[in-house]
Structures are given as C-alpha cells and as structure tokens.
Design an enzyme around this catalytic site. Sequence first.
Site, PDB file in Angstrom:
ATOM      1  N   HIS A   1       0.883  -1.176   0.000  1.00  0.00           N
ATOM      2  CA  HIS A   1       0.000   0.000   0.000  1.00  0.00           C
ATOM      3  C   HIS A   1       0.919   1.223   0.000  1.00  0.00           C
ATOM      4  O   HIS A   1       2.014   1.187   0.579  1.00  0.00           O
ATOM      5  CB  HIS A   1      -0.826   0.117   1.283  1.00  0.00           C
ATOM      6  CG  HIS A   1      -1.797  -0.982   1.547  1.00  0.00           C
ATOM      7  ND1 HIS A   1      -1.438  -2.161   2.119  1.00  0.00           N
ATOM      8  CD2 HIS A   1      -3.137  -1.045   1.361  1.00  0.00           C
ATOM      9  CE1 HIS A   1      -2.516  -2.928   2.270  1.00  0.00           C
ATOM     10  NE2 HIS A   1      -3.562  -2.278   1.818  1.00  0.00           N
TER      11      HIS A   1
ATOM     12  N   ASP B   1       2.412   1.973   3.315  1.00  0.00           N
ATOM     13  CA  ASP B   1       3.373   1.000   3.857  1.00  0.00           C
ATOM     14  C   ASP B   1       4.799   1.444   3.570  1.00  0.00           C
ATOM     15  O   ASP B   1       5.707   1.195   4.359  1.00  0.00           O
ATOM     16  CB  ASP B   1       3.216  -0.383   3.202  1.00  0.00           C
ATOM     17  CG  ASP B   1       1.832  -0.952   3.348  1.00  0.00           C
ATOM     18  OD1 ASP B   1       1.165  -0.624   4.339  1.00  0.00           O
ATOM     19  OD2 ASP B   1       1.433  -1.734   2.459  1.00  0.00           O
TER      20      ASP B   1
END
Length: 446
Positions: A102, A105
């Site tokens: 993501h 992240d």
Amino acid sequence: MAFFPDIPDSIPSEGLDTDAEFAYRVYDPDRIVLGKRMEDHLRLAVCYWHSFAWRGNDVFGDGTLDRPWLDAGADPMQAARFKMDVAFEFFSKLGVPFFCFHDIDIAPAGNDFAETKRNLEAMVGYAEEHMQRTGVRLLWGTSNAFGHPRFAAGAATNPDPEVFAYAAAQIKNAMDATHRLGGANYVLWGGREGYETLLNTRMRRETDQLARFMTMVAEYKHAIGFEGTLLIEPKPQEPTKHQYDYDCATVHGFLDRYDLLGEFFVNIEVNHATLAGHSFHHEVAYAVDNGIFGSIDANRGDPQNGWDTDQFPNSVEEMTLGMYEILRGGGFTTGGFNFDTKLRRQSMDRADLFHGHIGAIDTLAQSLLVAARLIEEGDLEATRQERYSGWDGALGRSIMEGSLTLSDLEEQVVSGEIDPGPVSGGQERLENVVNRTLWRSIGGSM
Ligand code: XUL
Ligand code: CO
C-alpha cells in the site's frame, strides 16, 4: 548490516528428507509441472504491510514484534528507507519473485498532501533501486483509503464528495507508483466501502458513487497506459458491518450493472471467502467460470472464529481444491499468490517471518502438485463431463437453443417419452479420489 544475519542468503530447495529449518521441502522454482516452471505457476508475493508495517498489536494489546523502524522518534523518511532495506533483504533471501504494497506502507504521511506525494515519489525511487539490484518485481500496488479517520464513513462511498475527491487523489498517486514500478496489477480493497447502519445510509447512492469511482480508475489506467490488471478484492464485512464488495458474485453483479466487466477482475482472499460463507474453491470457481478471475491472497482464517486472522496457509487440502480450479481455468495471467499473512502476536523471533512464509510456500507447492495430478488423471473432469452429457444430446440442445416451450416439454412428459430416474452424484467417491491423490503425495511420491 543484515537484519536477518542468521538466515542464509537464499533458501535452498532440498526435498522432503532435509533436516534444515531454512529450506524448501517441496517448492522448487525450476521444477516443471504441467509444462510450466513451479515459480511461474505460483507467482509468489510477500505483503509489505503485515510483514513490515505492523507491530503485532491487536485490539487488546500493544505491538510485540521486533520492528525498530516503527519506533517513535525516528526520522520518518530514514525509517521508511530502513524498513525497505529490511523488506528487500527478506524478499531476496526468501527467493520470492514478487512483493505487494500500500502507499502508506512504503512512505510516511507528510504535513500536507503535497508532502505525502513527494514522500511517496521518493520511496518509489528507492524501491526502483532495490528492485533493480535484487530482481524482485511488483505483483500489485494499492492505496490505503480505509485507515485514516477521514475515511471512517468510506472513501468512494462517503456521504461527503470531498472525501471521494481525497481518495481519488490518493489512488491516482498509488496507481502512478504502481505503473512506475512495473506492477502486474493494481488492487482496490474497499475496506470502508460499506455501512455500519442502514439507519443513516443511502445504499443505492453509495454504490452509484463506487461505480463512478471505479470508472474513473479504469479511465485513468488507460490514460497513463498502465498495462496491469485492475483487481477488486471482495470481503463481506470487517471493518464495516457490511461491505459492498461482499463476494465474487456480488462484485460480478456490480461490474455487470455498471458496465465495468472486462475492466476489473477479482483478487480472492482465502479467508474473505470463508467469512462470506463460501469455500475458497467456490470463490475461485465462480470467478473462473464468469471470466473475472485475477489473483489470490493466500491467507486463511481459523475455523473456530469469525474474523480475519490472516494466518499462513497450511492446509494442502484447502489449497489443492482452489488450485485445481485455477489450473482448470488455465492458471494465472497477471495474478499470483500473495501472502496477506500476519504472524501470530507471540511469534516475535525474527526467524518466525521466515518459518511462516517457508511453510506456506511449501503448502502451495504441494497443493500445486496434487492439483496437477488431479488434472492429469482426469477422473474429476471425466465425471463432470459424463454427469452433464445429456445436455449435449438432442433434448438438452433443443432446450438451451430455445426451441422448446413449457408446453412442448409437458407434452413429452405426458406421453411418457421423458421419464427420468434419479442418478447418484457420487460425492463420496469423488472425495476419495481427491484424498487418494493427497495421500499418494505424502512421502514425496509426486
Ligand atoms: C484486508 C485485506 C487487505 C487487502 C489490501 O482484509 O485483505 O490487506 O488485501 O488492502
Ligand atoms: Co487481502
């Protein structure tokens, strides 16, 4: 400096008789199965979020895992680079061809959106260097449009169009990042695209908004020339009480209704299937049969509870049944098996992340061997073929071509021309066929 100094530089494939902890017993990337390398069948990926961006916290307690880059006080960009160094050390030691992430992240949020965007671009540049150095590729990128409080009432399905706009900006940037890194797919999981209570919800308007959003995503994919596949990840609930992308059939109906078939495919997660009251192989078979199959998140649930435990797959039987359907459909194109898996909170040794993935990879490899054998032996398919053979005959064809009416059929039944008797479905024998093939695989006879 290595974060995993006790783990060898690569995990060798040593076969079932090895005593080594850090070795594959079944997975052998170059082994040919049904004419294709095992690595190319499975297209394995490690997820960034649970493996490197999660501390092991749950709703009752704090983080337990050794993730020093997440410690408070560190410079956010320095911490993000440290995290990425460790992630790529892990991917390359494990020997998987892919990873998934993501936006949040890999890159920290800035003080405003423009700074967040710059952070993401800088970390994408850093990822490019790691990918070039290690040869690890991107299976898919995605955006976290569910964690921040602004998305509490949804992203695309929010009652406030400004939140829709914010999510659009975020997803555009995540698609750009995925495109730049040569991602094979882009995933949309609608974590908050659902409702908590119908008392405050306009369900039809929210699904119309979701469709508008997905249409914009498809248009943007074409505008930038992204050649990967767009994937929607179904899940019935959690975090919301009800999620609109409930299961494969619901997503299929949505795509059909809003004229998006052919633009979006599904990323099926094993435990999302079971949370929806289906088996994993039901979801795969539905997707394959209806032309929307894309990719897999291989993590399972726990049969005794009803939430998303994200455990490493360890049931060869469960994965074999799904794998059989995948192979029957011709295998992956751009998709693969991503481990959207969490360690248990007590698994706090650095080596545990390896143990989890090694076991899961061997489980999938073994499932592939068993499923391939089931395909080669052909018993299951021959039984299906025979079971439906009447539909290839004159009566079956006339019915399906539309040349017979209810009255025509009634006439034939009244005259006694048609008088069917019950026929065994043979379920127990077929279950034995699967089990025998599984048992033969124990002891390495595959
Ligand atoms: C949540 C889930 C997500 C998606 C990506 O249940 O599976 O991690 O895979 O957002
Ligand atoms: Co997932």
